[in-house]
Every structure is written in structure tokens, then in C-alpha cells.
Write an enzyme that holds these catalytic residues in place. Structure first.
Site, PDB file in Angstrom:
ATOM      1  N   HIS A  97       0.833  -1.202   0.000  1.00 21.59           N
ATOM      2  CA  HIS A  97       0.000   0.000   0.000  1.00 21.59           C
ATOM      3  C   HIS A  97       0.869   1.255   0.000  1.00 21.59           C
ATOM      4  O   HIS A  97       1.967   1.265   0.563  1.00 21.59           O
ATOM      5  CB  HIS A  97      -0.890   0.047   1.244  1.00 21.59           C
ATOM      6  CG  HIS A  97      -1.714  -1.184   1.438  1.00 21.59           C
ATOM      7  ND1 HIS A  97      -2.684  -1.583   0.556  1.00 21.59           N
ATOM      8  CD2 HIS A  97      -1.708  -2.112   2.424  1.00 21.59           C
ATOM      9  CE1 HIS A  97      -3.243  -2.698   0.997  1.00 21.59           C
ATOM     10  NE2 HIS A  97      -2.668  -3.047   2.125  1.00 21.59           N
ATOM     11  N   GLU A 115      -1.373  -0.385   8.189  1.00 20.98           N
ATOM     12  CA  GLU A 115      -2.315  -1.274   8.860  1.00 20.98           C
ATOM     13  C   GLU A 115      -1.583  -2.126   9.888  1.00 20.98           C
ATOM     14  O   GLU A 115      -0.348  -2.090   9.969  1.00 20.98           O
ATOM     15  CB  GLU A 115      -3.020  -2.165   7.825  1.00 20.98           C
ATOM     16  CG  GLU A 115      -2.087  -3.062   7.032  1.00 20.98           C
ATOM     17  CD  GLU A 115      -2.795  -3.732   5.836  1.00 20.98           C
ATOM     18  OE1 GLU A 115      -3.468  -3.047   5.052  1.00 20.98           O
ATOM     19  OE2 GLU A 115      -2.645  -4.955   5.701  1.00 20.98           O
ATOM     20  N   HIS A 172       3.146  -7.612   1.652  1.00 19.06           N
ATOM     21  CA  HIS A 172       2.495  -8.494   2.631  1.00 19.06           C
ATOM     22  C   HIS A 172       1.323  -9.255   2.029  1.00 19.06           C
ATOM     23  O   HIS A 172       0.788  -8.867   0.990  1.00 19.06           O
ATOM     24  CB  HIS A 172       1.981  -7.668   3.820  1.00 19.06           C
ATOM     25  CG  HIS A 172       0.912  -6.678   3.440  1.00 19.06           C
ATOM     26  ND1 HIS A 172       1.184  -5.456   2.882  1.00 19.06           N
ATOM     27  CD2 HIS A 172      -0.436  -6.741   3.519  1.00 19.06           C
ATOM     28  CE1 HIS A 172       0.063  -4.810   2.652  1.00 19.06           C
ATOM     29  NE2 HIS A 172      -0.946  -5.560   3.027  1.00 19.06           N
ATOM     30  N   ARG A 192      -1.440  -4.628  -6.232  1.00 16.71           N
ATOM     31  CA  ARG A 192      -1.268  -6.071  -6.239  1.00 16.71           C
ATOM     32  C   ARG A 192       0.036  -6.424  -6.959  1.00 16.71           C
ATOM     33  O   ARG A 192       0.283  -5.962  -8.071  1.00 16.71           O
ATOM     34  CB  ARG A 192      -2.472  -6.692  -6.942  1.00 16.71           C
ATOM     35  CG  ARG A 192      -2.826  -8.058  -6.475  1.00 16.71           C
ATOM     36  CD  ARG A 192      -4.120  -8.559  -7.115  1.00 16.71           C
ATOM     37  NE  ARG A 192      -5.298  -8.102  -6.414  1.00 16.71           N
ATOM     38  CZ  ARG A 192      -6.384  -7.608  -7.017  1.00 16.71           C
ATOM     39  NH1 ARG A 192      -6.427  -7.468  -8.323  1.00 16.71           N
ATOM     40  NH2 ARG A 192      -7.411  -7.215  -6.301  1.00 16.71           N
TER      41      ARG A 192
HETATM   42 ZN    ZN Z   1      -2.994  -4.870   3.180  1.00 18.75          ZN
END
Ligand code: ZN
Length: 315
Positions: A97, A115, A172, A192
Site C-alpha cells: 500500500h 495497517e 504483505h 497487487r
Molecule cells: Zn494490506
């Protein structure tokens, strides 16, 4: 003084890697057996939770945020956090991200996405992808182009109770057989990197975003197991997982009765195990596994009692 906890009704999202554990573990009424995500505390336009109780019943969290800022007293123009529970019944795509600056420039002013994960449930042998082994940008590009995923991706075995901080720029993925509670910035931007060459029911592969992914990936990125401070007092043990510009996340293990003071910040609480109650001003609110609620600014003093685990987040 605010005396009303704000309970929220989650929104569920179907995913190709989803399953039915959100019903099995939390008793949620999920829409189907490919349910991947419970957006439990969300004001994101792609899925908003709705107030379940009290005088704000029926408002979306976004509506509550804009119409009752006194409950939150935050400088953020939008509700900045998003609490999810994810059921990875299959491997998630390997992803990364952007941070706030990159997302702001390239994604219509979206927030970046930092996150973190609390592992609620994991099948024996379950692992996550957490970081990568490339030592330079050239090597990262080379290994991605060559499809050297075994060489590139760092795999880490996980167990229930583990916690992982996943700052923007971290490559991740959740692996098959893992359920996590995720606290994140309120953002839905994912680049992605690799999707195991999977095809959907129409025979299509999902889009990759390699150029942006390479732009935002932190290099190098090595994994170190972290330890966390705990602090015990009557009725409660608090484990502090992370505290930074985006969020503070703790685990509260309640056993007996804990008397708690009002906080100067609003607090997001998720019951992930056990049951108990919240008592304030003579009112008792039962708490059950799978409940999510917000304690507004200056809520309290109050008591939590019972035998339960909560993940607690604040700005
Ligand atoms: Zn994620």
C-alpha cells in the site's frame, strides 16, 4: 460528559479468498460462504457501519462523524481509521500500500494505508508474507520480472495472539487459514504484486499494479520479531502493540472488574473473545464476542467486567 457507547453494525464484503469463519467464530449473519471481510468500524464510502443503539441509531458512522464532531474532537476531515475482521480461507494476493503522500498524488486524495494485524485464529502451519528479501530496487524489479517469488517473499509462521505492524510500503499477504482483526487507515488502495496466477469464475486473472507497487515498496525490508509491553492492574492487563501518527492499538484482557477513567480521545473497541459488560452511570451494556463500539471523547468513568479480550484503537 458522554454516557452512551456507540455500538455499530458491520458491513460484509465478498472476496474470492473469503469463507464462512466470520459466522462460525463471531456468530455474524454473513451474506454467503465467500465472505472475506467484516468492516466493523468504517466510515469509508465503500462500506459504512451503522449506529445500532441510542439517540444516533440508524446514522452511518460517516454521518455521525460530520454531524457530531463533539463526540470525536479530531482534526481529521474524515473518520481516519477502519477496523476490519478478515477471514482468509485462501491466500490473499501479495500486495503493498502507498503512504499518504503517494496516495494523495496518485489516488484522488485517498489516504495512504498503514495497517496492523492481530491474529485471532490460525490453522496449524498457517503463514503470512511479511516483507521481502531484495537488497536493492534493481533486485526487486529483477525478481518480480523473473517470477522469483520464493526468493523474494519473506514467509512468517503465525499463531493466535500474534501481532504484526504493517506500515505502508511493506509487501504483505495473509495466508490461507488465518483470521485477523485489522486496524488500518481508512483507505481502500491496494497495489497487487502477485496473485498466484489465479483465475476468477470467468477465467480472468486479477489486475496487477507492478509499476506503482515498485514505486512505493520500502527497500530493504527485513523481519524482526517484536515483543510488547504489558501492564496489569485490578481486573485488566493492557498490552501495547503500536502507537504512532496513525493509531494506537492495544489488547485489553479483562478478568473480573476494571474501573476505567474517561479518555481524552475517542476509543474504538472490538470484543474478540469472551463476554462481559460495560457499566456506566448505573446502565449496563452486555458485551459479546464480535461486538464493536466507540466510546466518545470524555466517556466515563466506567467499568468493564467479565472475562474477555478486546482490541482497542484510538487516533
Ligand atoms: Zn494490506
Amino acid at each position: 460528559m458522554n454516557q452512551q457507547p456507540i455500538f455499530l453494525t458491520p458491513v460484509f464484503q465478498e472476496r474470492i479468498w473469503g469463507g464462512s469463519k466470520l459466522a462460525e467464530l463471531f456468530g455474524y449473519d454473513i451474506p454467503n460462504a465467500k465472505t472475506g471481510e467484516c468492516w466493523a468500524v468504517s466510515a469509508h464510502p465503500n462500506g459504512q457501519s451503522v449506529v445500532k443503539n441510542g439517540s444516533y441509531q440508524g446514522l452511518t458512522l460517516g454521518e455521525l462523524w460530520t454531524s457530531h464532531q463533539e463526540l470525536f474532537q479530531s482534526d481529521s476531515p474524515v473518520f481516519p481509521l477502519l477496523t476490519k475482521i478478515l477471514d482468509a480461507s485462501d491466500d490473499l494476493s501479495v500486495q503493498v500500500h502507498p503512504d499518504d503522500r503517494y496516495a494523495g498524488e496518485h489516488e484522488n486524495g485517498e489516504l495512504g494505508k498503514t495497517e496492523c494485524w492481530y491474529i485471532v485464529d490460525a490453522e496449524p502451519g498457517a503463514e503470512i508474507i511479511y516483507g521481502h528479501e531484495a537488497k536493492s530496487k534493481e533486485q526487486l524489479i529483477q525478481w518480480i520480472e523473473a517470477g522469483n517469488w520464493d526468493g523474494l517473499l519473506t514467509k512468517v509462521p503465525v499463531q493466535p495472539g500474534d501481532f504484526f505492524y504493517v506500515p505502508s510500503g511493506t509487501i504483505h499477504a495473509l495466508g490461507k487459514g488465518i483470521v485477523v482483526l485489522e486496524t488500518q487507515q481508512s483507505s481502500d488502495t491496494t497495489y497487487r504484486v502477485y496473485d498466484y496466477e489465479r483465475k476468477d469464475k470467468d477465467g480472468h486473472t486479477r489486475e496487477l499494479h507492478l509499476e506503482k507497487a515498485i514505486d512505493v515498496t520500502t527497500i530493504p525490508q527485513s523481519y524482526k520479531k517484536e515483543t510488547f509491553d504489558t501492564h496489569t492492574r485490578e481486573g485488566i492487563t493492557v498490552t501495547s502493540f503500536v502507537s504512532n501518527d496513525f493509531f494506537t492499538v492495544q489488547k485489553w484482557d479483562v478478568d473480573g472488574t476494571a474501573n476505567l477513567e474517561a479518555s481524552s480521545k475517542y476509543t474504538i473497541c472490538s470484543v474478540i473473545e469472551g463476554q462481559g459488560q460495560l457499566t456506566i452511570g448505573g446502565h449496563k451494556h452486555p458485551l459479546n464476542k464480535g461486538d464493536h463500539f466507540i466510546l466518545p471523547v470524555s466517556f466515563g468513568p466506567y467499568a468493564l467486567s467479565g472475562s474477555m479480550k478486546l482490541i482497542v484503537a484510538s487516533e
